[in-house]
Design a protein around this motif. Structure first.
Motif, PDB file in Angstrom:
ATOM      1  N   LEU A 331      30.640  44.435  52.373  1.00 26.71           N
ATOM      2  CA  LEU A 331      31.083  45.073  51.131  1.00 26.71           C
ATOM      3  C   LEU A 331      31.848  44.099  50.256  1.00 26.71           C
ATOM      4  CD1 LEU A 331      32.248  48.584  52.433  1.00 26.71           C
ATOM      5  CD2 LEU A 331      30.212  48.065  51.079  1.00 26.71           C
ATOM      6  N   LEU A 332      32.683  43.265  50.891  1.00 27.96           N
ATOM      7  CA  LEU A 332      33.394  42.245  50.117  1.00 27.96           C
ATOM      8  C   LEU A 332      32.422  41.255  49.485  1.00 27.96           C
ATOM      9  CD1 LEU A 332      36.461  41.483  52.417  1.00 27.96           C
ATOM     10  CD2 LEU A 332      36.552  42.420  50.117  1.00 27.96           C
ATOM     11  N   MET A 333      31.383  40.884  50.237  1.00 23.53           N
ATOM     12  CA  MET A 333      30.381  39.971  49.683  1.00 23.53           C
ATOM     13  C   MET A 333      29.666  40.599  48.490  1.00 23.53           C
ATOM     14  SD  MET A 333      28.857  38.611  53.330  1.00 23.53           S
ATOM     15  CE  MET A 333      27.449  37.770  52.617  1.00 23.53           C
ATOM     16  N   ALA A 334      29.317  41.881  48.609  1.00 25.82           N
ATOM     17  CA  ALA A 334      28.652  42.568  47.500  1.00 25.82           C
ATOM     18  C   ALA A 334      29.564  42.647  46.289  1.00 25.82           C
ATOM     19  CB  ALA A 334      28.219  43.967  47.939  1.00 25.82           C
ATOM     20  N   ALA A 335      30.846  42.990  46.516  1.00 27.32           N
ATOM     21  CA  ALA A 335      31.797  43.065  45.404  1.00 27.32           C
ATOM     22  C   ALA A 335      32.054  41.696  44.812  1.00 27.32           C
ATOM     23  CB  ALA A 335      33.106  43.685  45.882  1.00 27.32           C
ATOM     24  N   PHE A 336      31.982  40.652  45.656  1.00 29.67           N
ATOM     25  CA  PHE A 336      32.141  39.290  45.143  1.00 29.67           C
ATOM     26  C   PHE A 336      31.045  38.968  44.128  1.00 29.67           C
ATOM     27  CE2 PHE A 336      31.090  34.725  45.501  1.00 29.67           C
ATOM     28  CZ  PHE A 336      32.295  34.197  45.056  1.00 29.67           C
ATOM     29  N   TYR A 337      29.832  39.420  44.432  1.00 29.71           N
ATOM     30  CA  TYR A 337      28.741  39.187  43.488  1.00 29.71           C
ATOM     31  C   TYR A 337      28.893  40.040  42.230  1.00 29.71           C
ATOM     32  CZ  TYR A 337      24.148  39.614  41.350  1.00 29.71           C
ATOM     33  OH  TYR A 337      23.127  39.670  40.439  1.00 29.71           O
ATOM     34  N   ASN A 338      29.089  41.342  42.431  1.00 27.46           N
ATOM     35  CA  ASN A 338      29.206  42.266  41.303  1.00 27.46           C
ATOM     36  C   ASN A 338      30.270  43.309  41.631  1.00 27.46           C
ATOM     37  OD1 ASN A 338      28.642  43.623  38.918  1.00 27.46           O
ATOM     38  ND2 ASN A 338      27.038  44.881  39.849  1.00 27.46           N
ATOM     39  N   PRO A 339      31.403  43.335  40.907  1.00 32.29           N
ATOM     40  CA  PRO A 339      31.569  42.789  39.554  1.00 32.29           C
ATOM     41  C   PRO A 339      32.351  41.482  39.461  1.00 32.29           C
ATOM     42  CG  PRO A 339      33.270  44.382  39.969  1.00 32.29           C
ATOM     43  CD  PRO A 339      32.469  44.293  41.236  1.00 32.29           C
ATOM     44  N   VAL A 340      32.858  40.931  40.583  1.00 30.41           N
ATOM     45  CA  VAL A 340      33.800  39.814  40.464  1.00 30.41           C
ATOM     46  C   VAL A 340      33.122  38.597  39.846  1.00 30.41           C
ATOM     47  CG1 VAL A 340      35.303  38.241  41.746  1.00 30.41           C
ATOM     48  CG2 VAL A 340      35.215  40.660  42.368  1.00 30.41           C
ATOM     49  N   TRP A 341      31.994  38.136  40.434  1.00 28.19           N
ATOM     50  CA  TRP A 341      31.307  36.941  39.934  1.00 28.19           C
ATOM     51  C   TRP A 341      30.661  37.210  38.580  1.00 28.19           C
ATOM     52  CZ3 TRP A 341      30.582  31.973  42.021  1.00 28.19           C
ATOM     53  CH2 TRP A 341      29.632  31.176  41.380  1.00 28.19           C
ATOM     54  N   THR A 342      29.930  38.315  38.459  1.00 27.07           N
ATOM     55  CA  THR A 342      29.166  38.580  37.237  1.00 27.07           C
ATOM     56  C   THR A 342      30.051  38.805  36.017  1.00 27.07           C
ATOM     57  OG1 THR A 342      29.039  40.927  37.818  1.00 27.07           O
ATOM     58  CG2 THR A 342      27.206  39.525  38.501  1.00 27.07           C
ATOM     59  N   SER A 343      31.316  39.195  36.227  1.00 28.94           N
ATOM     60  CA  SER A 343      32.201  39.436  35.089  1.00 28.94           C
ATOM     61  C   SER A 343      33.051  38.220  34.743  1.00 28.94           C
ATOM     62  CB  SER A 343      33.130  40.618  35.386  1.00 28.94           C
ATOM     63  OG  SER A 343      34.031  40.302  36.431  1.00 28.94           O
ATOM     64  N   ALA A 344      32.916  37.117  35.512  1.00 28.11           N
ATOM     65  CA  ALA A 344      33.809  35.980  35.305  1.00 28.11           C
ATOM     66  C   ALA A 344      33.095  34.650  35.113  1.00 28.11           C
ATOM     67  CB  ALA A 344      34.786  35.849  36.483  1.00 28.11           C
ATOM     68  N   ILE A 345      31.974  34.441  35.780  1.00 26.98           N
ATOM     69  CA  ILE A 345      31.316  33.130  35.773  1.00 26.98           C
ATOM     70  C   ILE A 345      30.154  33.173  34.791  1.00 26.98           C
ATOM     71  CG2 ILE A 345      30.244  31.324  37.161  1.00 26.98           C
ATOM     72  CD1 ILE A 345      33.165  31.945  37.854  1.00 26.98           C
ATOM     73  N   PHE A 346      30.387  32.585  33.602  1.00 21.63           N
ATOM     74  CA  PHE A 346      29.372  32.574  32.548  1.00 21.63           C
ATOM     75  C   PHE A 346      28.874  31.172  32.211  1.00 21.63           C
ATOM     76  CE2 PHE A 346      32.082  36.342  31.294  1.00 21.63           C
ATOM     77  CZ  PHE A 346      31.201  37.282  31.803  1.00 21.63           C
TER      78      PHE A 346
END
Length: 382
Positions: A331-346
């Motif tokens: 679950l942490l890995m999934a949250a790392f991808y979305n929304p943590v990564w997708t909302s920050a790494i552009f």
């Protein structure tokens, strides 16, 4: 306990998943109050319960170390900073400079990427030590990405428990480190009875009293929402805006402001309480609504933890919990991808910045609060 959580409440940007990373760094790595399996057990339980998972983990930590006063102190410290800022915002005080907000807020989101990555790395090493649990974690991550709902998360945790019972029984699981819970099972039952009684009685009491009806709306939202703070916002809108207690424009202004503050998103209730178009408004409204939305978390945690400590020591339950812990990593890995990564790494710059923060945290052992401040400064400057 209050001062520890006050510092976390001032610096814990990034939402509930990032909060769990901050907590792990503070209470597992730094203070050694919990080992990774025990901390993950508390996280897994709070993910299962309705309400704000990170706040419930904080309440559980405070309860374990210093009893009910410790639980209250932990919640106050973690909650007050964002609640005070949001109430000030409701009173029209300009806390943030509009021209800087996009930059420094983006910097904080990038820091959250590094913090969550550090949490995943540390928890995966201890909670997925063999190939079977790695597979459970990876499968859980895939399912959580495909079904990113509260029910999907609960399903992943249940599936992890089942897979743990089936596939981990042949693997030696060390005895669980006891978690001190200074509450009896009788006290737990009383707490759950109070929770159920309020959930049933408040709608009847509120039928002729607007203030009680408001309290009921916030209490029911805190009782029945699964999936954390991001889920509670649309539910509150249907309760508060549709009843005409807060205008839609005022609600959306607060919705934007709550993304800019550290600590739990449930403190949005304080903003709404201060903005109510009723006799219950201002600081009193903020305090009443804040207490109403968090009270279910206290009652549920106090009710469940005394039984959870007994259950997690049973051998078959330990296999199930091992599977659940692997699912929590997923679950942490999934949250790392979305929304943590997708909302920050552009961009490449964002990636390099996040990588630098990760190196500071992992290898140079920089304190997380210092990296948060650095992220805000660098984001604002860039």
């Amino acid at each position: 306990m209050f001062w520890i959580f006050l510092r976390l409440g001032l610096t814990s940007f990034g939402g509930p998943i990032a909060h769990l990373g901050y907590f792990r760094e503070e209470f597992v790595n730094k203070r050694k109050w919990f080992d990774d399996p025990s901390y993950a057990d508390v996280v897994a339980l709070c993910q299962f319960l309705p309400g704000p998972a990170s706040s419930q983990v904080g309440i559980s930590i405070g309860l374990s170390r210093a009893g009910i006063p410790g639980a209250i102190a932990a919640w106050l410290g973690f909650t007050l900073p964002s609640a005070v800022v949001l109430v000030a915002f409701a009173f029209g005080i300009s806390i943030y400079n509009e021209s800087l907000s996009a930059g420094w807020l983006h910097g904080l989101k990038v820091v959250a990427v590094a913090i969550v990555a550090q949490a995943i790395w540390g928890m995966a090493k201890s909670l997925t030590p063999d190939f079977r649990r790695v597979l459970i974690a990876l499968g859980s991550a895939g399912l959580a990405i495909l079904f990113p709902t509260a029910m999907g998360q609960m399903g992943v945790i249940v599936l992890g428990a089942i897979l743990g019972l089936i596939f981990i029984q042949g693997i030696a699981i060390p005895p669980q480190t006891p978690i001190r819970i200074p509450l009896s099972r009788r006290a737990g039952i009383v707490s759950l009875v109070i929770f159920a009684s309020l959930l049933v009685a408040l709608p009847f009491w509120g039928s002729g009293h607007e203030n009680v009806k408001i309290i009921d709306s916030f209490f029911r939202t805190g009782s029945l929402v699964f999936g954390g703070g991001h889920v509670v916002l649309p539910l509150l809108k249907s309760e508060i805006v549709n009843n005409g207690w807060v205008s839609s424009d005022a609600f959306m202004a607060g919705y934007g402001a709550v993304q800019a503050v550290p600590g739990p998103l449930f403190t949005f209730a304080a903003y709404l309480g201060a903005m109510l178009n009723t006799e219950l408004t201002g600081w009193i409204g903020a305090g009443v609504c804040l207490l109403a939305v968090f009270l279910p978390s206290f009652l549920i945690v106090f009710g469940v933890l005394p039984f959870w400590e007994k259950l997690r020591q049973i051998q078959k339950m330990r296999f199930a919990v091992a599977g659940i812990n692997a699912s929590v990593v997923g679950l942490l890995m999934a949250a790392f991808y979305n929304p943590v990564w997708t909302s920050a790494i552009f961009s490449v710059k964002d990636f390099v910045f996040a990588l630098g923060c990760f190196i500071l945290l992992m290898f140079l052992k920089a304190p997380s609060w210092a990296v948060v401040i650095l992220g805000a400064i660098v984001g604002g400057l860039l």
